[in-house]
Design a protein around this motif. Structure first.
Motif, PDB file in Angstrom:
ATOM      1  N   PRO A 124       0.800  -1.230   0.000  1.00  0.00           N
ATOM      2  CA  PRO A 124       0.000   0.000   0.000  1.00  0.00           C
ATOM      3  C   PRO A 124       0.834   1.283   0.000  1.00  0.00           C
ATOM      4  O   PRO A 124       0.385   2.300  -0.504  1.00  0.00           O
ATOM      5  N   PHE A 235       6.713   8.622  -3.016  1.00  0.00           N
ATOM      6  CA  PHE A 235       5.331   8.818  -2.563  1.00  0.00           C
ATOM      7  C   PHE A 235       4.602   9.893  -3.367  1.00  0.00           C
ATOM      8  O   PHE A 235       3.644  10.501  -2.894  1.00  0.00           O
ATOM      9  N   ALA A 237       2.818   9.656  -6.224  1.00  0.00           N
ATOM     10  CA  ALA A 237       1.494   9.255  -6.699  1.00  0.00           C
ATOM     11  C   ALA A 237       1.508   7.748  -6.844  1.00  0.00           C
ATOM     12  O   ALA A 237       2.567   7.131  -6.800  1.00  0.00           O
ATOM     13  N   ARG A 238       0.345   7.140  -7.014  1.00  0.00           N
ATOM     14  CA  ARG A 238       0.308   5.717  -7.304  1.00  0.00           C
ATOM     15  C   ARG A 238       0.413   5.542  -8.815  1.00  0.00           C
ATOM     16  O   ARG A 238      -0.065   6.394  -9.572  1.00  0.00           O
ATOM     17  N   TRP A 240      -1.108   3.856 -10.981  1.00  0.00           N
ATOM     18  CA  TRP A 240      -2.314   3.842 -11.819  1.00  0.00           C
ATOM     19  C   TRP A 240      -2.974   5.205 -11.899  1.00  0.00           C
ATOM     20  O   TRP A 240      -3.906   5.409 -12.656  1.00  0.00           O
ATOM     21  N   GLU A 241      -2.529   6.146 -11.062  1.00  0.00           N
ATOM     22  CA  GLU A 241      -3.143   7.473 -11.106  1.00  0.00           C
ATOM     23  C   GLU A 241      -2.489   8.385 -12.137  1.00  0.00           C
ATOM     24  O   GLU A 241      -2.959   9.484 -12.382  1.00  0.00           O
ATOM     25  N   ARG A 263       0.013  14.277 -13.256  1.00  0.00           N
ATOM     26  CA  ARG A 263      -1.140  14.135 -12.380  1.00  0.00           C
ATOM     27  C   ARG A 263      -1.556  15.503 -11.876  1.00  0.00           C
ATOM     28  O   ARG A 263      -0.699  16.366 -11.659  1.00  0.00           O
ATOM     29  N   ARG A 264      -2.858  15.673 -11.674  1.00  0.00           N
ATOM     30  CA  ARG A 264      -3.339  16.908 -11.051  1.00  0.00           C
ATOM     31  C   ARG A 264      -2.974  16.847  -9.574  1.00  0.00           C
ATOM     32  O   ARG A 264      -3.143  15.815  -8.936  1.00  0.00           O
ATOM     33  N   GLU A 265      -2.453  17.947  -9.053  1.00  0.00           N
ATOM     34  CA  GLU A 265      -1.884  17.877  -7.715  1.00  0.00           C
ATOM     35  C   GLU A 265      -2.335  19.042  -6.853  1.00  0.00           C
ATOM     36  O   GLU A 265      -2.249  20.198  -7.265  1.00  0.00           O
TER      37      GLU A 265
END
Lengths: 820, 172
Positions: A124, A235, A237-238, A240-241, A263-265
């Motif tokens: 996780p 850390f 993003a994941r 898949w995001e 990614r939108r952050e």
């Protein structure tokens, strides 16, 4: 053509060259044999035992040497009593491989169970989670439940920085050794290794600073677990995001194919930002690798300092104005200046931008000048490497000459590929005034005095010594010329000499033959193709101009231009993405989009035209460079295309003979590449992306089009040399410099360091300086504080001054150095 | 008799009405009086804490991945011993749930490896604009217990190295 072998894997027949490993043969017919330690680019070691398969071979009668047949006429197969590792077993004729049998599955299950005995199972919070081979293979092959008690797991350190760029999680590590082997085999910098034995084995770094290699980021891609992660993405993003958009690295002329993961952050105020940069496979350019500069220098795109609105000078300050006012003012001033317009653009811009800028300059009758201090682009268009060149195919019988360039610092991936060519048996000739990292792999090292570059090439062309003969007799020969220790004039003369050498030895107009410029910027080659050329006296050109349009360059920050002593200053329009010393003195500042926000094409040093795509939404009111130029041009009554980058390229392809028949669609074509990566089988080639958005097209040099090629005369006189009691400052290029875009990646600050100069120990002694001491460097009246570094391979009268470190030196020049 | 039939039916209906006058009313005087929810009721989410006040959420974003309505947005950052929000290395620096999107399916609860997110019994969710329907982490996080310290905490090094606790099987 080497001998081929036919075998059966899971009932499917496959014919592969002799010596192929079972794992690769299976991959070719779509059978995925699970692996951890095996990587198609590295030698197999069979450490992880994950690839266990059942292997059967035809039974041969020892007396007759014939294959024993069954009653139905099929060859009798005898299976080995134990499972074999598919990654170390080469194929043989008639072999039968079972990867899905019960016995093989038992083997996979057992290996996974053992690997997980002390794996922390903290998926996780693991950065690899979602793209992790161990996770994937556990789901596919692992046992539903481990038999080892959870409490018996051994715990190790989870947060161990190998350097400031790469973190190691010792618990997650499965000791496959991919990273260690990558550094040792592929990069040749074994700065990490195993330490201790048995259960206590761990990975340690031997260098200071830790994990000191420009290729360290690649180990995080090939790590089959989350043991190695980058400090940059930690850390973030994941997996898949993240969205993925294809691009081209803009940090050097190699033109590595990359992917921007965005990614939108919330941390960045809700903007879409680049979270990480990943390699995209192009076996002819960067294979599966990128250097750390390309990987970590992306933070400038979302810097809070970005220019977001047009600014106009009102009195002492720059005030925001509307685009309409800004464009009108620019058009008025350019019209008033007419023939006295100077367009100064750099190789940071795409072909489309440069094409429009050139059209604007031509339309007004003004000058279009390339910003930079390296010449020779006219020669690479004539005798550049032929279409079809691939450094990966150079090997025994071929020759590579690298002159006046520290390739690892200037173009790391070329360094890697040249090194590998040398290891395959190519004759590598390294000619440089000082030692570089490429010397280790060179067949011949030529050490010349600063100023003797041209003479060195002329000596090679005489073919009197074995080096010259080796070059002349090579089947294929490529010359990389750089600008180490050279300014514009010196590098231009060097390029001419190299071009003559190539032509005289018959190494032009063919694939894998020709001249490659180790440019300072990504698209310098493209700028030369489109008719931009640098000028020797930039200051004079600036002062004579009525209006100056500087795009994507910072001449005031680099010390190339100054306003001191300028009586009548021209109207200065600066188009930039970030504030620089040049925008500070501008009369009008136009905010441009970063290349990650728009489409376009670059021409790499190997003259490969490659497309990049828009990965980010535009910043503020910023517009693409080509559109701004076109908008100004339209107000001047010029017919410039502002619709889209593709439309500009269509025009470019029609007007530029070298780009004939090129379209965006052609540049986006892809072919099957080996090894197969980036599909459902992340464990095979790492997390490098598969190339789905285009491999690019190499331009055909004039020599290959069989046009008459007229080369300029060689000017053989020596360049500037240090005189008695004088110090000659010479510029050298460094990978991690203090450029505006690089400095915004704070993670790299320790590696970038403070401005420094390099001198010979004897010179240091004479100046009463020691390693690490502060000194004052004075060049041309300007002075800066520097740290002294000592290197005994540097000539005694020479001071090496790195470019883009805030030190105003761009050609060999007298300098003074005083201890502080 | 066809004439009497409607009257009989009417009488039967009125009898039901009449009878209910003597039954206990089922209505609650909401909002003064609130009906207790069932044990497995799925109301607004709460981000739980450990007894010592540390947040259970480790910012893994598995809830966001499991969410069929794409209502959850998570962004993670790294813990340090000087500034610790949760055990282990990672915590959620941004945690938002959009209640205009949430369908209260409870998949997030199922996905959570630390039992940090729990759908509790608050169902009073009304908004006057779209923006206020997005609940940030501060609104979702459980209040700190009387014995515990709020986050971020300063913790001794090497004490909280595990992000995912050992968990028991659910009891109810």
């Amino acid at each position: 053509m080497s001998k081929t072998v036919t075998l059966t894997i899971d009932g499917k027949q496959v014919t592969v060259p002799e010596g192929t490993l079972i794992v690769d043969a299976a991959k070719k017919i779509g059978v995925d044999i699970p692996v951890f330690c095996y990587h198609p680019k590295m030698q197999p070691v069979g450490m992880c035992r994950m690839c266990l398969v059942e292997v059967g071979r035809p039974v041969v009668d020892r007396a007759t040497g014939q294959v024993v047949k069954n009653e139905d006429g099929t060859p009798q197969i005898r299976f080995a009593p134990n499972l074999m590792t598919a990654c170390t077993t080469p194929v043989s004729e008639g072999m039968v491989v079972l990867t899905e049998s019960e016995k093989a599955h038992d083997g996979h299950r057992a290996i996974i169970e053992f690997l997980l005995t002390s794996h922390p199972l903290d998926c996780p919070i693991c950065d690899k989670g979602g793209e992790c081979p161990l996770q994937e293979l556990t789901m596919r092959h692992g046992p539903p439940q481990g038999r080892f008690p959870y409490e018996d797991k051994i715990h190790f350190e989870k947060h161990f920085p190998l350097g400031e760029l790469i973190y190691l999680d010792r618990e997650r590590c499965i000791l496959c050794g991919r990273c260690i082997r990558y550094q040792a085999e592929i990069v040749g910098e074994p700065v990490i290794g195993f330490y201790q034995r048995g259960r206590a084995t761990e990975i340690v770094t031997y260098s200071d600073p830790g994990f000191d290699s420009y290729f360290s980021g690649n180990t995080t891609d090939i790590c089959p677990v989350g043991a190695l992660t980058t400090a940059d993405f930690r850390f973030g993003a994941r997996a898949w995001e993240l969205k993925a958009e294809a691009s081209i690295c803009a940090q050097c002329p190699v033109g590595c194919n990359i992917v921007f993961n965005t990614r939108r952050e919330a941390k960045s105020g809700g903007r879409v930002v680049i979270k990480r940069v990943m390699p995209r496979q192009n076996e002819e350019v960067n294979e599966l690798w990128i250097c750390d500069k390309g990987r970590f220098v992306h933070h400038y795109t979302h810097s809070a300092e970005r220019l977001s609105r047009p600014l106009m000078r009102k009195g002492e300050t720059l005030q925001p104005v509307s685009w309409e006012d800004a464009l009108r003012t620019a058009a008025e001033k350019f019209e008033a200046a007419g023939k006295e317009v100077l367009v100064l653009a750099s190789g940071r811009l795409s072909n489309e931008d440069l094409f429009n800028l050139k059209a604007l300059a031509d339309g007004l009758g003004g000058r279009a000048v390339l910003y930079g201090d390296m010449g020779g682009g006219d020669l690479t268009t004539l005798v550049g490497v032929g279409q079809g060149t691939n450094l990966a195919t150079l090997g025994a019988g071929d020759a590579i000459l690298v002159i006046a360039s520290d390739l690892q610092e200037e173009a790391p991936i070329w360094w890697l590929r040249v090194k590998q060519a040398a290891e395959r048996g190519a004759t590598l000739i390294v000619a440089n005034p000082r030692a570089t990292k490429l010397d280790t792999y060179a067949s011949f090292v030529i050490r010349y005095a600063n100023g003797d570059e041209v003479q060195t090439v002329l000596n090679l062309a005489k073919k009197t010594d074995k080096i010259g003969q080796a070059f002349a007799e090579a089947e294929n020969a490529v010359v990389f010329f750089g600008s180490e220790g050279l300014g514009l004039e010196g590098s231009q003369r060097l390029a001419v000499a190299c071009a003559h050498l190539l032509r005289e030895t018959g190494h032009v107009g063919k694939p894998n033959n020709g001249l490659i410029g180790v440019w300072q910027r990504a698209n310098d080659q493209g700028a030369w193709e489109l008719g931009f050329e640098p000028v020797a006296d930039l200051q004079a050109a600036f002062e004579q101009a009525g209006a100056v349009y500087i795009v994507g360059a910072d001449p005031f920050g680099d010390g190339r231009l100054t306003l001191d002593g300028v009586k009548e200053r021209p109207f200065l329009v600066v188009q930039e993405i970030l504030p620089t010393p040049t925008t500070e003195v501008a009369d009008l500042v136009l905010p441009a989009q970063a290349y990650a926000e728009r489409e376009g094409t670059y021409v790499s040093g190997e003259r490969r035209v490659q497309r990049f795509y828009a990965a980010l939404p535009p910043y503020g009111e910023a517009r693409p460079d080509f559109a701004i130029t076109a908008a100004i041009g339209k107000r001047l009554g010029l017919d410039l295309e502002d619709g889209s980058a593709e439309k500009v390229f269509e025009r470019l392809a029609v007007t530029q003979p070298a780009f004939e028949n090129l379209t965006y669609a052609r540049l986006a074509e892809v072919r099957e590449q080996w090894p197969i990566v980036g599909r459902g089988d992340l464990y095979y080639g790492g997390t490098a992306y598969e190339n789905r958005r285009g491999l690019g097209v190499q331009l055909v040099p004039a020599a290959q089009r069989e046009e008459p090629v007229t080369l300029p005369e060689v000017q053989g006189e020596a360049g500037p040399r240090p005189e008695e009691d004088e110090w000659l400052g010479v510029p050298v290029t460094r990978l991690l410099d203090r450029g505006t875009t690089v400095l915004l990646s704070t993670l790299l600050h320790r590696r970038i360091g403070e401005p420094f100069v390099v001198v010979h120990p004897m010179a240091a002694e004479r100046l009463s300086l020691a390693e690490g001491q502060k000194a004052r460097l004075t060049v041309n009246g300007a002075s800066a504080e520097v740290t002294v570094r000592v290197d005994e391979t540097v000539s005694a009268g020479v001071v090496l001054v790195p470019r883009s470190m805030g030190l105003p030196l761009y050609e060999p020049m007298k300098v003074s150095l005083k201890a502080l | 008799m066809p004439v009497l039939e409607p009257l009989i039916e009417l009488g039967r209906g009125l009898w039901t009405t009449f009878r209910s006058m003597f039954e206990r009313p089922v209505t609650y005087q909401y909002p003064e009086q609130k009906r207790p929810v069932r044990p497995r009721y799925r109301g607004r989410h709460v981000l739980k804490r450990y007894e010592n006040g540390l947040e259970r959420c480790i910012g893994c974003a598995l809830c966001a991945a499991a969410c069929p309505a794409d209502a959850i947005f998570v962004e993670a950052s790294e813990n340090t011993d000087e500034e610790r929000y949760s055990p282990g290395e990672r915590y959620a620096s941004t945690y938002e749930i959009n209640y205009l999107r949430c369908i209260f399916c409870g998949f997030c609860e199922d996905a959570c490896p630390t039992e940090a997110i729990v759908l509790e019994d608050d169902y009073e969710l009304s908004f006057t604009d779209r923006r206020s329907a997005i609940y940030p982490k501060e609104m979702l996080l459980e209040p700190v217990g009387p014995e515990a310290e709020p986050t971020p905490q300063r913790t001794p090094p090497g004490l909280y190295t595990r992000a995912v606790p050992e968990m028991e099987d659910p009891k109810d």
